[in-house]
Design an enzyme around this catalytic site. Structure first.
Site, PDB file in Angstrom:
ATOM      1  N   GLU A  38      -6.282  53.376  39.465  1.00 17.90           N
ATOM      2  CA  GLU A  38      -5.632  53.446  40.779  1.00 17.90           C
ATOM      3  C   GLU A  38      -4.606  52.332  40.955  1.00 17.90           C
ATOM      4  O   GLU A  38      -4.235  51.972  42.069  1.00 17.90           O
ATOM      5  CB  GLU A  38      -6.693  53.412  41.880  1.00 17.90           C
ATOM      6  N   HIS A  51     -10.903  51.601  47.688  1.00 15.99           N
ATOM      7  CA  HIS A  51     -10.184  50.700  46.775  1.00 15.99           C
ATOM      8  C   HIS A  51     -10.592  49.277  47.128  1.00 15.99           C
ATOM      9  O   HIS A  51     -10.872  48.980  48.301  1.00 15.99           O
ATOM     10  CB  HIS A  51      -8.658  50.783  46.971  1.00 15.99           C
ATOM     11  N   CYS A  80      -1.380  48.724  51.163  1.00 16.94           N
ATOM     12  CA  CYS A  80      -1.241  49.976  50.396  1.00 16.94           C
ATOM     13  C   CYS A  80       0.220  50.334  50.221  1.00 16.94           C
ATOM     14  O   CYS A  80       0.603  50.980  49.251  1.00 16.94           O
ATOM     15  CB  CYS A  80      -1.870  51.151  51.129  1.00 16.94           C
TER      16      CYS A  80
HETATM   17  O1  SUG Z   1      -5.399  57.652  47.979  1.00 17.47           O
HETATM   18  N1  SUG Z   1      -4.655  58.634  51.274  1.00 17.47           N
HETATM   19  C1  SUG Z   1      -4.539  57.663  50.193  1.00 17.47           C
HETATM   20  C2  SUG Z   1      -4.545  56.265  50.762  1.00 17.47           C
HETATM   21  C3  SUG Z   1      -4.255  55.231  49.712  1.00 17.47           C
HETATM   22  C4  SUG Z   1      -4.413  53.849  50.209  1.00 17.47           C
HETATM   23  N2  SUG Z   1      -4.082  52.960  49.168  1.00 17.47           N
HETATM   24  C5  SUG Z   1      -4.688  51.751  48.969  1.00 17.47           C
HETATM   25  N3  SUG Z   1      -5.778  51.403  49.596  1.00 17.47           N
HETATM   26  N4  SUG Z   1      -4.149  50.978  48.107  1.00 17.47           N
HETATM   27  C6  SUG Z   1      -5.657  57.831  49.176  1.00 17.47           C
HETATM   28  O2  SUG Z   1      -6.786  58.139  49.578  1.00 17.47           O
HETATM   29  C7  SUG Z   1      -4.638  60.859  52.207  1.00 17.47           C
HETATM   30  C8  SUG Z   1      -3.791  62.109  52.114  1.00 17.47           C
HETATM   31  C9  SUG Z   1      -4.192  63.156  53.107  1.00 17.47           C
HETATM   32  O3  SUG Z   1      -5.378  63.288  53.398  1.00 17.47           O
HETATM   33  O4  SUG Z   1      -3.280  63.857  53.600  1.00 17.47           O
HETATM   34  C10 SUG Z   1      -4.433  59.930  51.023  1.00 17.47           C
HETATM   35  O5  SUG Z   1      -4.075  60.363  49.952  1.00 17.47           O
END
Ligand code: SUG
Length: 448
Positions: A174, A250, A371
């Protein structure tokens, strides 16, 4: 030579929507199917970039991806013209259309893992695009991510790019969301800190019971090998499986590091004492003095951390040696968190100030300030070798704001994703964007 941490923020794409696609990410699941506002989302992100630039930090921008991704829908068997592919998917398999429309590439902390030149064997800055293998809608990001990073960091004398790891759960990667680097100064050798959720091959490591652990130990080790990191410059730690089961998908939802400082929650890791001692002794070997700031569960619970995204903050070094914490508005809305932050900044410790940003559109999908940025530590020569089109300036901020105003919708629901016109709008917008950012041809519709 002078060195910098440059924050490259993901520009929110024109299809930003709440698809409920990320099991284990509480915000994504609880806001599923709500209507979104892509224009507001992009402007909120740009406002953060502009504010950091105005405060004197080096700021860059990372382009969004082509969505809907018609090519992946074709790979899944939908056929005909682009409009027919979208319409057939909408009729027969809406979840696949939603996944192919996600603007999730905005969370560029997940785009790649980056090792600065001072840490790597060949003295170049290394990038490994993350396979994001845990979620289908994210697993389709890395080919374009690699092309965009290649266009931003094109000079092979200074930058080395690695393809994403093999696309299986055992190498789930990730990117920088589970990677932090400690150092005395950005241009000096540091200690790279890899946090994993489980081991794919060694059954002695515990694993979460409810939600997936997205990052494996084996993926982190592969990235460290690819980047040519010294064993003395790397520390691995396991995330506490029970916090993953509480929605910490994460490590950057429960800890953040910068310079010589780790800011973390008491429950974030397993074997915390051993890990802190290793970080401290390895950083000392490269001349650094490790400092940790632990937030006790008695002050802020894991649930508070997940809801407020206190740790998904940006910890930034100021010229006077103090640090600034960039937090989302949701921290001010949580009484315990806000009280903790008042105490922290009033204590005379290293974190001297907190600044609050409204990033609600992204937050509702589980993406906070941290993020939205990919950190790249660069010395002056390397910074000069970056494609200048992606470095934020006042004129670039103005052009991007106008570009968003011209092309983005202010409301998006599932029905809108089924509209073939959206694809044409997005392609027209992205074609113009590649000219604004001087990226050349990076999108499938531009190269196929
Ligand atoms: O991968 N949300 C992302 C959020 C990522 C956050 N990144 C970090 N913490 N670095 C994920 O879960 C949601 C998309 C949706 O439900 O439409 C999403 O992909």
């Amino acid at each position: 030579m002078k060195s910098y941490e440059v924050n490259f923020d993901g520009l929110v794409g024109p299809t930003h929507n709440y698809g409920g696609l990320s099991y284990g990410n509480v915000a994504s699941q609880s806001n599923s199917q709500q209507s979104s506002n892509p224009k507001e989302a992009a402007l909120q992100g740009l406002a953060k970039m502009k504010a950091l630039m105005d405060m004197g930090f080096q700021q860059g921008v990372l382009a969004p991806q082509e969505r809907p991704d018609v090519a992946v829908l074709r790979r899944l068997g939908f056929a005909g013209s682009d409009a027919q592919v979208i319409q057939q998917a909408a009729k027969e398999a809406m979840p696949l259309l939603v996944a192919s429309c996600s603007a999730s590439s905005m969370w560029v902390a997940n785009a790649a893992t980056v090792s600065p030149s001072a840490d790597t064997a060949d003295g170049r800055v290394h990038f490994t695009a993350a396979n994001l293998n845990c979620k289908y809608h994210r697993s389709i990001e890395h080919p374009t991510t690699s092309r965009v990073l290649g266009a931003m960091f094109a000079d092979q004398q200074h930058f080395a790019h690695h393809a994403a790891l093999p696309a299986v759960a055992q190498f789930g990667d990730e990117g920088a969301a589970n990677h932090t680097r400690f150092c005395r100064a950005y241009g000096e050798a540091g200690v790279e800190f890899f946090v994993f959720g489980r081991s794919a091959f060694d059954t002695r490591y515990p694993a979460p019971q409810k939600y997936p652990a997205r990052q494996t130990l084996e993926a982190s080790q592969a990235v460290a090998r690819l980047h040519g990191l010294r064993e003395e410059g790397v520390v691995y730690a396991q995330q506490n499986p029970s916090v993953i089961d509480q929605g910490v998908f994460h490590n950057d939802v429960i800890a953040v590091g910068n310079g010589e400082v780790l800011f973390y929650h008491e429950d974030a890791f397993l074997e915390t004492d051993r890990m802190l001692a290793e970080l401290s002794s390895k950083l000392a070997k490269v001349g650094g003095k490790f400092q940790s700031v632990c937030v006790p569960r008695s002050a802020v619970t894991v649930d508070d951390a997940v809801r407020s995204y206190l740790f998904n903050s940006q910890l930034l070094s100021r010229p006077d040696g103090s640090m600034l914490l960039i937090v989302p508005e949701e921290c001010r809305g949580n009484e315990r968190v806000w009280q903790y932050l008042q105490g922290l900044t009033g204590s005379g410790g290293v974190i001297g100030e907190v600044k609050v940003f409204d990033l609600k559109q992204s937050m509702q999908n589980g993406g906070g300030p941290a993020c939205l940025r990919l950190r790249v530590a660069l010395n002056q020569t390397e910074l000069a070798a970056v494609n200048p089109g992606v470095i934020m300036t006042a004129p670039l901020y103005d052009s991007l704001t106008q570009w968003v105003e011209r092309h983005y919708r202010d409301r998006m629901t599932e029905n809108d994703l089924a509209d073939p016109q959206l694809l044409l709008e997005c392609r027209a917008a992205l074609d113009e964007l590649t000219q604004i950012l001087k990226l050349g041809a990076v999108y499938p519709f531009q190269i196929n």
